[in-house]
Motif scaffolding. Structure first.
Motif, PDB file in Angstrom:
ATOM      1  N   ASP A 273       0.162  14.322  62.431  1.00 32.29           N
ATOM      2  CA  ASP A 273      -0.361  14.130  63.788  1.00 32.29           C
ATOM      3  C   ASP A 273      -1.881  14.252  63.801  1.00 32.29           C
ATOM      4  O   ASP A 273      -2.573  13.496  64.506  1.00 32.29           O
ATOM      5  CB  ASP A 273       0.245  15.159  64.739  1.00 32.29           C
ATOM      6  CG  ASP A 273       1.717  14.905  65.029  1.00 32.29           C
ATOM      7  OD1 ASP A 273       2.143  13.739  64.943  1.00 32.29           O
ATOM      8  OD2 ASP A 273       2.443  15.872  65.322  1.00 32.29           O
TER       9      ASP A 273
ATOM     10  N   GLY B 244      -3.378  11.144  62.516  1.00 30.01           N
ATOM     11  CA  GLY B 244      -3.309  10.114  63.539  1.00 30.01           C
ATOM     12  C   GLY B 244      -4.398  10.274  64.583  1.00 30.01           C
ATOM     13  O   GLY B 244      -5.005   9.292  65.034  1.00 30.01           O
ATOM     14  N   HIS B 245      -4.664  11.517  64.975  1.00 33.61           N
ATOM     15  CA  HIS B 245      -5.719  11.759  65.958  1.00 33.61           C
ATOM     16  C   HIS B 245      -7.088  11.492  65.347  1.00 33.61           C
ATOM     17  O   HIS B 245      -7.988  10.965  66.026  1.00 33.61           O
ATOM     18  CB  HIS B 245      -5.638  13.200  66.471  1.00 33.61           C
ATOM     19  CG  HIS B 245      -6.466  13.443  67.692  1.00 33.61           C
ATOM     20  ND1 HIS B 245      -6.105  13.002  68.951  1.00 33.61           N
ATOM     21  CD2 HIS B 245      -7.665  14.082  67.843  1.00 33.61           C
ATOM     22  CE1 HIS B 245      -7.028  13.357  69.826  1.00 33.61           C
ATOM     23  NE2 HIS B 245      -7.986  14.008  69.183  1.00 33.61           N
TER      24      HIS B 245
ATOM     25  N   LYS C 199      -7.783   9.280  63.181  1.00 31.28           N
ATOM     26  CA  LYS C 199      -7.933   7.820  63.160  1.00 31.28           C
ATOM     27  C   LYS C 199      -8.489   7.309  64.486  1.00 31.28           C
ATOM     28  O   LYS C 199      -9.284   6.357  64.520  1.00 31.28           O
ATOM     29  CB  LYS C 199      -6.577   7.175  62.856  1.00 31.28           C
ATOM     30  CG  LYS C 199      -6.633   5.673  62.643  1.00 31.28           C
ATOM     31  CD  LYS C 199      -5.267   5.128  62.253  1.00 31.28           C
ATOM     32  CE  LYS C 199      -5.326   3.628  61.988  1.00 31.28           C
ATOM     33  NZ  LYS C 199      -3.997   3.089  61.586  1.00 31.28           N
ATOM     34  N   LYS C 200      -8.080   7.964  65.579  1.00 32.88           N
ATOM     35  CA  LYS C 200      -8.575   7.561  66.903  1.00 32.88           C
ATOM     36  C   LYS C 200     -10.036   7.964  67.102  1.00 32.88           C
ATOM     37  O   LYS C 200     -10.752   7.330  67.885  1.00 32.88           O
ATOM     38  CB  LYS C 200      -7.716   8.210  67.988  1.00 32.88           C
ATOM     39  CG  LYS C 200      -6.271   7.760  67.996  1.00 32.88           C
ATOM     40  CD  LYS C 200      -5.472   8.519  69.047  1.00 32.88           C
ATOM     41  CE  LYS C 200      -3.997   8.126  69.018  1.00 32.88           C
ATOM     42  NZ  LYS C 200      -3.203   8.906  70.005  1.00 32.88           N
ATOM     43  N   LEU C 201     -10.474   9.008  66.410  1.00 35.12           N
ATOM     44  CA  LEU C 201     -11.844   9.498  66.573  1.00 35.12           C
ATOM     45  C   LEU C 201     -12.853   8.685  65.769  1.00 35.12           C
ATOM     46  O   LEU C 201     -14.062   8.781  66.016  1.00 35.12           O
ATOM     47  CB  LEU C 201     -11.937  10.961  66.128  1.00 35.12           C
ATOM     48  CG  LEU C 201     -11.138  12.005  66.914  1.00 35.12           C
ATOM     49  CD1 LEU C 201     -11.310  13.391  66.276  1.00 35.12           C
ATOM     50  CD2 LEU C 201     -11.586  12.036  68.368  1.00 35.12           C
TER      51      LEU C 201
ATOM     52  N   SER D 274     -14.143   4.976  63.637  1.00 37.88           N
ATOM     53  CA  SER D 274     -14.063   3.518  63.593  1.00 37.88           C
ATOM     54  C   SER D 274     -13.251   3.099  62.379  1.00 37.88           C
ATOM     55  O   SER D 274     -13.105   3.862  61.418  1.00 37.88           O
ATOM     56  CB  SER D 274     -15.468   2.924  63.496  1.00 37.88           C
ATOM     57  OG  SER D 274     -16.054   3.257  62.244  1.00 37.88           O
TER      58      SER D 274
ATOM     59  N   LEU E  40       3.593   6.352  63.460  1.00 32.60           N
ATOM     60  CA  LEU E  40       2.175   6.428  63.816  1.00 32.60           C
ATOM     61  C   LEU E  40       1.346   5.389  63.063  1.00 32.60           C
ATOM     62  O   LEU E  40       0.114   5.404  63.143  1.00 32.60           O
ATOM     63  CB  LEU E  40       1.638   7.833  63.506  1.00 32.60           C
ATOM     64  CG  LEU E  40       2.214   8.990  64.329  1.00 32.60           C
ATOM     65  CD1 LEU E  40       1.598  10.323  63.899  1.00 32.60           C
ATOM     66  CD2 LEU E  40       1.988   8.762  65.819  1.00 32.60           C
TER      67      LEU E  40
ATOM     68  N   GLU F 121      -5.360  17.819  67.834  1.00 33.08           N
ATOM     69  CA  GLU F 121      -6.751  17.642  68.266  1.00 33.08           C
ATOM     70  C   GLU F 121      -7.677  18.648  67.580  1.00 33.08           C
ATOM     71  O   GLU F 121      -8.765  18.292  67.106  1.00 33.08           O
ATOM     72  CB  GLU F 121      -6.853  17.783  69.790  1.00 33.08           C
ATOM     73  CG  GLU F 121      -6.155  16.703  70.583  1.00 33.08           C
ATOM     74  CD  GLU F 121      -4.648  16.892  70.672  1.00 33.08           C
ATOM     75  OE1 GLU F 121      -3.966  15.979  71.162  1.00 33.08           O
ATOM     76  OE2 GLU F 121      -4.158  17.967  70.240  1.00 33.08           O
TER      77      GLU F 121
END
Length: 396
Positions: free
Chosen positions: A228, A231-232, A234-236, A238, A273, A349
């Motif tokens: 997880d 995955g988070h 990756k969102k933070l 580019s 994910l 997070e």
């Protein structure tokens, strides 16, 4: 002095590593020592128990581990009691003292011949299982009572952290006045730092940052948190910046259904994910492969909450790798926050925030790792552990 070490299942988990280190420490102080266990698989054990460094005897492995998939605890208790009877009355090894761990039900057997007993409590056994039904509650009542009463019969009780000491006194109300001693587990610095032999890990990645998670494939280890967090992360970042790979390696026993089920659950979770290309899974890496994994990674993710102690962070820090761990349990006593790693809330997070720091600044990871290695050498080296354990033995 002749000392026997009794352990229920000599695999490759943290408890097994501790009991092997305890045996090596006792032997290093000149005592005659043998390990007795109810199960020992040469393909799933630490090297010292099969290369002759530690004499190891298997007793009662023919006894059932469960009854139709149930009554695992009862069977484990019975197997240990059987091993204790064999050791006390029928073996050629006549110990002056026994060091046992995990299961205390065998202690009364040794008291029949006034053998001194050191019991190492990793964590109260009754807290390691649920009670989701009245039947399970009633089933555990006599076992919980037996655990408390027999633990109190030990001449000395050792625990692996101040956290465990607090839990011990809260759980065993009748033993609150018992004098328990905290002896932190150790690591063999020389063994971990010896040259690495070639090992094929079968992991292919072009990632510039690698995070490593090492734990048994058990749900309580919360390994999904590492996925997880990735995955988070990756969102933070580019797409060009996210050149990150996660390696999940852990103890895996084909006999244990949870290991097999959780392994598949984690693979499915990574796929959901869309991280299957960024996550690799390894089963039961040997010591050499595990050291190679530490050397290859940027940092280690340690995901269990309220872990009793946690040997993986110690190994990682010795080898110069910072550790990102949950801010509870043993890691509070071993990891210096923002000096040898980071202590985080057990959320994706929180972990991802620190992972981003180390991904973007490898020099920070190296700086934390250097401090971490010195910290472990100063506080958790084998000679310190051996001296403390031998002091307990001498006092008895």
């Amino acid at each position: 002095m002749k000392i026997a070490v009794l352990h229920p299942d000599l695999g490759i988990g943290g408890a097994e590593r501790l009991i092997v280190d305890a045996a090596l420490a006792i032997k290093s102080k000149g005592h005659k020592l043998c390990i007795f266990t109810t199960h020992h698989d040469p393909n799933h054990c630490f090297e010292e128990t099969k290369n002759g460094s530690l004499e190891t005897f298997v007793v009662g492995d023919w006894l059932p581990r469960n009854i139709f998939g149930k009554f695992t605890a009862v069977c484990a208790y019975f197997r240990m009691i059987y091993a204790a009877f064999y050791l006390t009355f029928f073996s050629d090894f006549h110990p002056d003292m026994v060091v046992c761990d995990i299961i205390s039900a065998c202690i009364p057997v040794f008291k029949l011949k006034n053998i001194k007993v050191v019991f190492y409590c990793h964590f109260p056994d009754q807290l390691l299982t649920d009670r989701k039904s009245w039947l399970k509650y009633l089933y555990r009542l006599p076992l919980d009572w037996l655990e408390e009463k027999t633990t109190g019969l030990a001449d000395t009780v050792l625990v692996n952290s101040n956290f465990t000491a607090q839990v011990f006194k809260k759980t065993f109300s009748s033993l609150r006045e018992l004098n328990i001693k905290v002896i932190y587990p150790t690591i063999d610095v020389n063994a971990l730092l010896r040259p690495i032999q070639d090992a094929e890990l079968e992991i292919k990645t072009k990632a510039t940052t690698i995070f490593l998670s090492i734990n048994r494939y058990e749900r309580k280890k919360n390994i999904s948190l590492a996925i997880d967090a990735l995955g988070h992360l990756k969102k933070l970042m580019s797409p060009d910046e996210f050149k990150v790979h996660l390696i999940i390696a852990g103890g895996f026993d084909e006999r244990v259904n949870e290991n097999k089920e959780y392994f598949e659950e984690l693979k499915t979770h990574a796929e959901l994910l869309e991280l299957q290309d960024n996550v690799s899974f390894l089963k039961s890496p040997n010591d050499n492969a595990k050291r190679m994994l530490f050397h290859c990674c940027t940092a280690v993710l340690y995901t269990p909450s309220n872990e009793h102690f946690g040997i993986v962070p110690i190994e990682a820090m010795l080898l110069g790798r910072p550790v990102i761990a949950c801010n509870s349990g043993g890691p509070l006593e071993t990891i210096l926050n923002e000096q040898t790693g980071y202590l985080c809330d057990p959320t994706a997070e929180s972990f991802a925030e620190k992972m981003a720091l180390l991904t973007r600044d490898h020099s920070l990871a190296r700086e934390l790792g250097t401090i971490a290695s010195e910290h472990v050498r100063r506080h958790f080296a084998f000679p310190i552990f051996a001296s403390k354990l031998n002091s307990v033995i001498d006092n008895l």
